[in-house]
Design a protein around this motif. Structure first.
Motif, PDB file in Angstrom:
ATOM      1  N   UNK A 121       0.839  -1.198   0.000  1.00  0.00           N
ATOM      2  CA  UNK A 121       0.000   0.000   0.000  1.00  0.00           C
ATOM      3  C   UNK A 121       0.876   1.252   0.000  1.00  0.00           C
ATOM      4  N   UNK A 122       0.454   2.228  -0.799  1.00  0.00           N
ATOM      5  CA  UNK A 122       1.184   3.501  -0.803  1.00  0.00           C
ATOM      6  C   UNK A 122       0.824   4.321   0.431  1.00  0.00           C
ATOM      7  N   UNK A 123      -0.450   4.207   0.849  1.00  0.00           N
ATOM      8  CA  UNK A 123      -0.895   4.949   2.038  1.00  0.00           C
ATOM      9  C   UNK A 123      -1.659   3.993   2.953  1.00  0.00           C
ATOM     10  N   UNK A 124      -1.927   4.419   4.176  1.00  0.00           N
ATOM     11  CA  UNK A 124      -2.647   3.603   5.159  1.00  0.00           C
ATOM     12  C   UNK A 124      -4.002   3.152   4.585  1.00  0.00           C
ATOM     13  N   UNK A 125      -4.244   1.820   4.524  1.00  0.00           N
ATOM     14  CA  UNK A 125      -5.511   1.353   3.940  1.00  0.00           C
ATOM     15  C   UNK A 125      -6.750   1.800   4.718  1.00  0.00           C
ATOM     16  N   UNK A 126      -6.584   2.169   5.977  1.00  0.00           N
ATOM     17  CA  UNK A 126      -7.749   2.560   6.791  1.00  0.00           C
ATOM     18  C   UNK A 126      -7.914   4.076   6.849  1.00  0.00           C
ATOM     19  N   UNK A 127      -7.167   4.783   6.044  1.00  0.00           N
ATOM     20  CA  UNK A 127      -7.329   6.234   5.930  1.00  0.00           C
ATOM     21  C   UNK A 127      -7.607   6.547   4.460  1.00  0.00           C
ATOM     22  N   UNK A 128      -8.826   6.985   4.163  1.00  0.00           N
ATOM     23  CA  UNK A 128      -9.177   7.304   2.778  1.00  0.00           C
ATOM     24  C   UNK A 128      -8.318   8.477   2.324  1.00  0.00           C
ATOM     25  N   UNK A 129      -7.527   8.273   1.281  1.00  0.00           N
ATOM     26  CA  UNK A 129      -6.573   9.289   0.859  1.00  0.00           C
ATOM     27  C   UNK A 129      -6.808   9.616  -0.618  1.00  0.00           C
ATOM     28  N   UNK A 130      -6.952  10.902  -0.920  1.00  0.00           N
ATOM     29  CA  UNK A 130      -7.200  11.275  -2.309  1.00  0.00           C
ATOM     30  C   UNK A 130      -5.886  11.428  -3.064  1.00  0.00           C
ATOM     31  N   UNK A 131      -5.826  10.800  -4.224  1.00  0.00           N
ATOM     32  CA  UNK A 131      -4.657  10.911  -5.082  1.00  0.00           C
ATOM     33  C   UNK A 131      -5.146  11.007  -6.519  1.00  0.00           C
ATOM     34  N   UNK A 132      -4.788  12.041  -7.222  1.00  0.00           N
ATOM     35  CA  UNK A 132      -5.202  12.242  -8.613  1.00  0.00           C
ATOM     36  C   UNK A 132      -6.709  12.063  -8.814  1.00  0.00           C
ATOM     37  N   UNK A 133      -7.477  12.627  -7.906  1.00  0.00           N
ATOM     38  CA  UNK A 133      -8.930  12.592  -8.071  1.00  0.00           C
ATOM     39  C   UNK A 133      -9.572  11.277  -7.681  1.00  0.00           C
ATOM     40  N   UNK A 134      -8.784  10.313  -7.193  1.00  0.00           N
ATOM     41  CA  UNK A 134      -9.363   9.053  -6.731  1.00  0.00           C
ATOM     42  C   UNK A 134      -9.113   8.895  -5.247  1.00  0.00           C
ATOM     43  N   UNK A 135     -10.048   8.170  -4.611  1.00  0.00           N
ATOM     44  CA  UNK A 135      -9.935   7.953  -3.175  1.00  0.00           C
ATOM     45  C   UNK A 135      -9.386   6.547  -2.944  1.00  0.00           C
ATOM     46  N   UNK A 136      -8.234   6.450  -2.262  1.00  0.00           N
ATOM     47  CA  UNK A 136      -7.627   5.152  -1.989  1.00  0.00           C
ATOM     48  C   UNK A 136      -7.834   4.768  -0.531  1.00  0.00           C
ATOM     49  N   UNK A 137      -8.051   3.479  -0.274  1.00  0.00           N
ATOM     50  CA  UNK A 137      -8.272   2.979   1.083  1.00  0.00           C
ATOM     51  C   UNK A 137      -9.178   1.774   0.988  1.00  0.00           C
ATOM     52  N   UNK A 138      -9.095   0.880   2.002  1.00  0.00           N
ATOM     53  CA  UNK A 138      -9.926  -0.331   1.950  1.00  0.00           C
ATOM     54  C   UNK A 138     -11.397   0.024   2.134  1.00  0.00           C
ATOM     55  N   UNK A 139     -12.213  -0.344   1.133  1.00  0.00           N
ATOM     56  CA  UNK A 139     -13.649  -0.083   1.226  1.00  0.00           C
ATOM     57  C   UNK A 139     -14.081   1.272   0.688  1.00  0.00           C
ATOM     58  N   UNK A 140     -13.143   2.086   0.214  1.00  0.00           N
ATOM     59  CA  UNK A 140     -13.541   3.399  -0.326  1.00  0.00           C
ATOM     60  C   UNK A 140     -14.509   3.210  -1.486  1.00  0.00           C
ATOM     61  N   UNK A 141     -14.313   2.115  -2.254  1.00  0.00           N
ATOM     62  CA  UNK A 141     -15.271   1.791  -3.306  1.00  0.00           C
ATOM     63  C   UNK A 141     -16.143   0.628  -2.820  1.00  0.00           C
ATOM     64  N   UNK A 142     -15.541  -0.510  -2.614  1.00  0.00           N
ATOM     65  CA  UNK A 142     -16.238  -1.770  -2.327  1.00  0.00           C
ATOM     66  C   UNK A 142     -16.329  -2.011  -0.838  1.00  0.00           C
ATOM     67  N   UNK A 143     -17.426  -1.735  -0.143  1.00  0.00           N
ATOM     68  CA  UNK A 143     -18.614  -1.180  -0.753  1.00  0.00           C
ATOM     69  C   UNK A 143     -19.154  -0.081   0.149  1.00  0.00           C
TER      70      UNK A 143
END
Ligand SMILES: [Zn+2]
Length: 440
Positions: A121-143
């Motif tokens: 992981x580039x960033x903490x999976x439990x912290x939703x982090x915005x990068x280039x207009x996308x939100x990264x983190x476990x569950x930010x999308x699913x679901x």
């Protein structure tokens, strides 16, 4: 309520005025909507065995809280128990329909997949982090995005029409989807009344591409199992016995090699592969999103979309054998491989499992003992909603995104959808994307 949207001027839901009013409301609240999603991402809501059950329960409580201010008549916090096992906690919220207005059920799930290798992981999976207009983190999308989509839709509806809009609403936020919804059938049986609806909207699939909305009309099924090869009742010294005896790993590898044709299609006999799509799935998208190494040949025949949505796929997902760190000069006497299959619409998991077993047992294993142990199974799914409802949903998606919605299949599997179809054969089931997710 905004004065321009008071009851006297409530817009016609089929008009551009309404679409614009919704868009404007969402735009105005977008930042706080994303904040709600980010807060939900902090809950380590894993339903898998061995993870902190308290975190999953806390996540369910948070979900219940999120639906406590949207005008529901009742909210239920539910678990099922059977044989000493307890289901992941689910939340059901309901607003009763006025008169003979229809009821819409909104589905999402609050449990997530384990995060795997933290170093990847580039960033903490439990912290939703915005990068280039996308939100990264476990569950930010699913679901968890699906949960926030539903909450936001209800808030917008209340804001524009008032809480007395009359439409029946049920949200069902499941807590064990990622482990294959083992208690789903029991949930349906025990809470049928709570869950019955005219239309079911499942927000747990992906859009066709960034900015291109999709309505998913088919889902692959899945099954898995273990192939076990045994050549002797204990490991023996290769100096004394090597030569006449092939080791279990070699024989297992030979069996695995026969699971696909030279073209890379699944070699198992008797698979129903009769459904085809006209959709075109871009190969360079596939390659860039999956990160395939330069020069990798894509497996299988037929269009890429059919290989992803309609044909059977088989992968080996794990092997048990002596690890290299413990390797000695002995002949490995037993080895196991776990296989995972995706099944196209029309394929019956139990039948396919039997075909795989028969096929594996028919292969030349040099007389070794070969066992096939069946694992999890989930049925594939084809939407059979009425054409009018599908058109209405596509129009709504197209209006909201400003880009024509398309119908797609989905390579992933959502086993509970087949259970839903069985429990509510007359309901229209519509599968839409979580917020703004791309194509995978
Ligand atoms: Zn999901």
């Amino acid at each position: 309520m905004n004065a321009s949207l008071s009851a006297a001027t409530t817009p016609d839901p089929y008009s551009w005025q309404f679409v614009d009013a919704v868009k404007q409301w969402v735009d105005e609240h977008f930042e706080s909507i994303v904040e709600e999603l980010a807060e939900l991402v902090t809950y380590k809501s894993l339903a898998f065995e061995g993870y902190d059950r308290g975190a999953l329960e806390a996540s369910a409580h948070r979900v219940a809280e999120l639906f406590s201010d949207v005008g529901f008549d009742e909210i239920h916090h539910l678990t099922e128990t059977d044989d000493g096992q307890t289901s992941g906690p689910a939340i059901i919220g309901r607003k009763h329909a006025a008169g003979n207005k229809p009821t819409v059920l909104l589905y999402a799930h609050h449990d997530v997949q384990p995060v795997g290798d933290l170093h990847a992981w580039t960033t903490d999976p439990w912290v939703a982090t915005e990068r280039n207009g996308r939100l990264y983190g476990r569950g930010t999308a699913d679901d968890k995005a699906g949960i926030i989509v539903h909450r936001t839709a209800i808030r917008a509806l209340n804001q524009l029409f008032g809480e007395q809009h009359g439409l029946g609403l049920t949200v069902f936020i499941e807590g064990e989807e990622e482990i294959g919804s083992p208690f789903f059938a029991q949930f349906l049986q025990n809470h049928r009344q709570l869950l019955s609806a005219d239309t079911i909207v499942v927000a747990d699939t992906a859009n066709w591409g960034v900015g291109v909305p999709a309505l998913t009309t088919s889902l692959r099924g899945l099954l898995d199992g273990i192939i076990e090869v045994t050549v002797a009742d204990h490991p023996v010294h290769s100096g004394l016995f090597g030569g006449p005896m092939l080791d279990a790993i070699t024989i297992l590898a030979r069996i695995i090699a026969e699971l696909h044709t030279p073209d890379g299609d699944v070699a198992v006999n008797d698979l129903d592969q009769s459904r085809w799509t006209d959709a075109v799935y871009d190969e360079s998208d596939y390659r860039s999103q999956s990160g395939t190494v330069e020069g990798l040949h894509l497996a299988g025949t037929g269009s890429l979309a059919d290989r992803l949505w309609n044909k059977a796929a088989l992968n080996i997902i794990g092997i048990d054998a002596t690890p290299i760190s413990e390797a000695s000069n002995s002949i490995v006497h037993t080895a196991r491989a776990k296989f995972s299959m995706r099944l196209g619409p029309g394929m019956e998991p139990a039948q396919v499992m039997q075909s795989v077993t028969d096929y594996v047992k028919s292969l030349n294993a040099h007389g070794a003992r070969v066992e096939v142990y069946p694992g999890e199974q989930g049925k594939p799914f084809i939407v059979e909603s009425d054409a009018e409802t599908i058109e209405l949903m596509k129009t709504s998606l197209s209006d909201a995104w400003g880009s024509e919605a398309i119908e797609t299949g989905l390579g992933g599997s959502i086993p509970f959808v087949a259970d839903l179809v069985e429990a509510f054969p007359d309901a229209n089931i519509l599968e839409i994307a979580r917020i703004g997710t791309g194509n995978w």
